[in-house]
Design an enzyme around this catalytic site. Structure first.
Site, short mmCIF file in Angstrom:
data_model
loop_
_atom_site.label_atom_id
_atom_site.label_comp_id
_atom_site.label_asym_id
_atom_site.label_seq_id
_atom_site.Cartn_x
_atom_site.Cartn_y
_atom_site.Cartn_z
N LYS A 105 22.71 121.85 -9.63
CA LYS A 105 22.56 123.08 -8.86
C LYS A 105 23.65 124.04 -9.26
O LYS A 105 24.73 123.62 -9.69
CB LYS A 105 22.68 122.79 -7.36
CG LYS A 105 22.05 123.85 -6.48
CD LYS A 105 20.56 123.64 -6.40
CE LYS A 105 19.90 124.50 -5.37
NZ LYS A 105 18.57 123.97 -5.02
N1 GLU Z 1 15.61 125.80 -6.21
C1 GLU Z 1 14.45 125.00 -6.13
C2 GLU Z 1 14.75 123.69 -5.42
O1 GLU Z 1 15.65 123.62 -4.62
C3 GLU Z 1 13.76 124.83 -7.48
C4 GLU Z 1 14.58 124.15 -8.54
C5 GLU Z 1 13.91 124.17 -9.91
O2 GLU Z 1 12.81 124.64 -10.04
O3 GLU Z 1 14.56 123.66 -10.84
O4 GLU Z 1 14.05 122.72 -5.57
#
Ligand code: GLU
Length: 415
Positions: A105
């Site tokens: 993240k």
């Molecule tokens: N931000 C989204 C999540 O928390 C998508 C992450 C992504 O597509 O890599 O799952």
């Protein structure tokens, strides 16, 4: 409201599943910590000529099942511990869905709502430059999250591509379709969430059509959940954003509310609706509650008063451990975040695969493939929870953490 450190919550969740599956203590120890965490300073010349320096992070929790994957959040509350928790949750989410990824993240502590488009562009490009040393289509692949969007992903893809001297669409997902984004990616989180809701309701002989729905948060997941729930014939009676909520028990129309938000910047003040706070909204009586905002919304304080028939976590980490226990005792099922909101990363995976092979699927194909991953993931979780007499979160964690642990064991510890 009591502040809960999301990383402390993530560690508690891991402890609970470790006990349940008798996780090897060494593997448990390894999984508590991120593999790598990068902290960057991001200097931006603001429109008034002032130089402002923002702090950004990219945390890679685990890469045992494949390159790490996860979104980038621009929000004033972003801290290293926030990003560490969100990265760990991505590891479990990708494993729960059977995607060939680990978890990561990113985040920047900033308030993009108070920044101009050009300031956000500069911030995004400089952040992408700073984290370029750890990302890449075979290393770590960012995507949108809270207050980031396809345009920002486009700037990041362009920035990375300019550095390496050629177009690299697979470095980022959630891009606009014009530059290699997948059809259906914008709707994927909400669509996946409603697939799991449909399946959960079916298990108790109910359906979404005619149900009453309450949604907290009006970003990508919340607003599109409103649209899709309405299309399915549900009645969305209350929605909210960071400024507050609105209620109309006759139902709120998606086109009306979204046009009002576009015009005024908030859902608040929508004609014909009663105002209410985010806290009041969570306690409304409804068939389905979708928390689609931030962490730490459903706590030991309000969980005893919730009156929803079913909760689907479109947000990451909206429910504390204690609240989860209370809801389980009260027999209010909670479809956990790592299942309920996984549609986004599933379609991100499709986008990445399409970028690598240079061939694209239609929106119908994408939606069908999404369905074919979400439904078995939900069903396996539901069946395990039933067999073991446990809540859906613990069941989903059992399936996910076992998969990650198996990969850790097979790969072994280097050197
Ligand atoms: N931000 C989204 C999540 O928390 C998508 C992450 C992504 O597509 O890599 O799952």
């Amino acid at each position: 409201m009591k502040e809960v450190n999301p990383y402390v919550l993530a560690l508690k969740q891991l402890d609970r599943v470790a006990k349940k599956i008798n996780l090897d203590p060494g593997i448990h120890e390894k999984l508590k910590y991120p593999k790598r965490a990068l902290i960057v300073s991001i200097p931006v010349v603001m429109d008034d000529g002032r130089l402002e320096v923002f702090t950004g992070y990219r945390v890679q929790h685990n890469v045992d099942r494949g390159p790490s994957k996860g979104g980038i959040r621009f929000h004033p509350d972003v801290t290293l511990d926030h990003v560490k928790a969100l990265a760990m949750w991505m590891t479990w989410k990708c494993a729960a869905m059977g995607l060939p990824y680990g978890g990561a993240k990113g985040g920047v502590t900033c308030d993009p709502r108070k920044m101009s488009r050009s300031e956000v562009e500069k911030l995004s490009r400089r952040y992408a430059t700073e984290i370029a040393i750890v990302i890449g289509p075979d290393r770590d692949i960012p995507a949108p999250d809270v207050y980031t969007n396809p345009q920002i992903m486009g700037w990041m893809m362009d920035t990375y591509s300019m550095h390496v001297g050629h177009a690299v669409p697979g470095v980022v997902t959630g891009k606009p379709v014009e530059i290699g984004g997948a059809y259906g990616r914008v709707e994927a989180t909400a669509r996946g969430c409603l697939f799991t809701v449909g399946e959960a309701l079916k298990c108790s002989g109910k359906e979404l059509k005619g149900s009453t729905v309450v949604i907290q948060g009006y970003g990508n997941a919340g607003s599109i959940s409103h649209r899709l729930a309405e299309e399915e014939g549900a009645r969305v009676i209350a929605v909210s954003d960071s400024k507050g909520g609105i209620l109309n028990s006759e139902g709120l129309s998606f086109s009306g509310v979204s046009a009002h938000k576009k015009e005024t910047g908030s859902v608040v003040g929508f004609p014909g609706a009663h105002p209410l706070t985010n806290a009041e909204l969570l306690e409304l009586e409804c068939d389905l509650l979708i928390p689609a905002a931030l962490e730490n919304q459903i706590t030991a304080d309000n969980a005893p008063r919730l009156k929803a028939g079913l909760i689907a976590e479109a947000a990451n980490g909206p429910t504390t451990e204690e609240a989860g226990e209370i809801l389980f005792k009260r027999k209010i099922p909670v479809i956990p975040d790592i299942i309920a909101n996984a549609g986004g990363v599933v379609v991100s995976c499709f986008e990445w695969a399409q970028n690598l092979m240079g061939y694209f699927w239609t929106e119908d194909e994408v939606n069908k493939k999404l369905h074919d991953i979400m439904i078995p993931a939900f069903r396996n979780t539901y069946e395990l929870a039933g067999q073991e007499g446990i809540d859906l979160r613990l069941a989903a964690y059992m399936l996910a953490v076992e998969r990650v642990a198996a990969a850790v064991k097979i790969r072994g510890v280097y050197p």
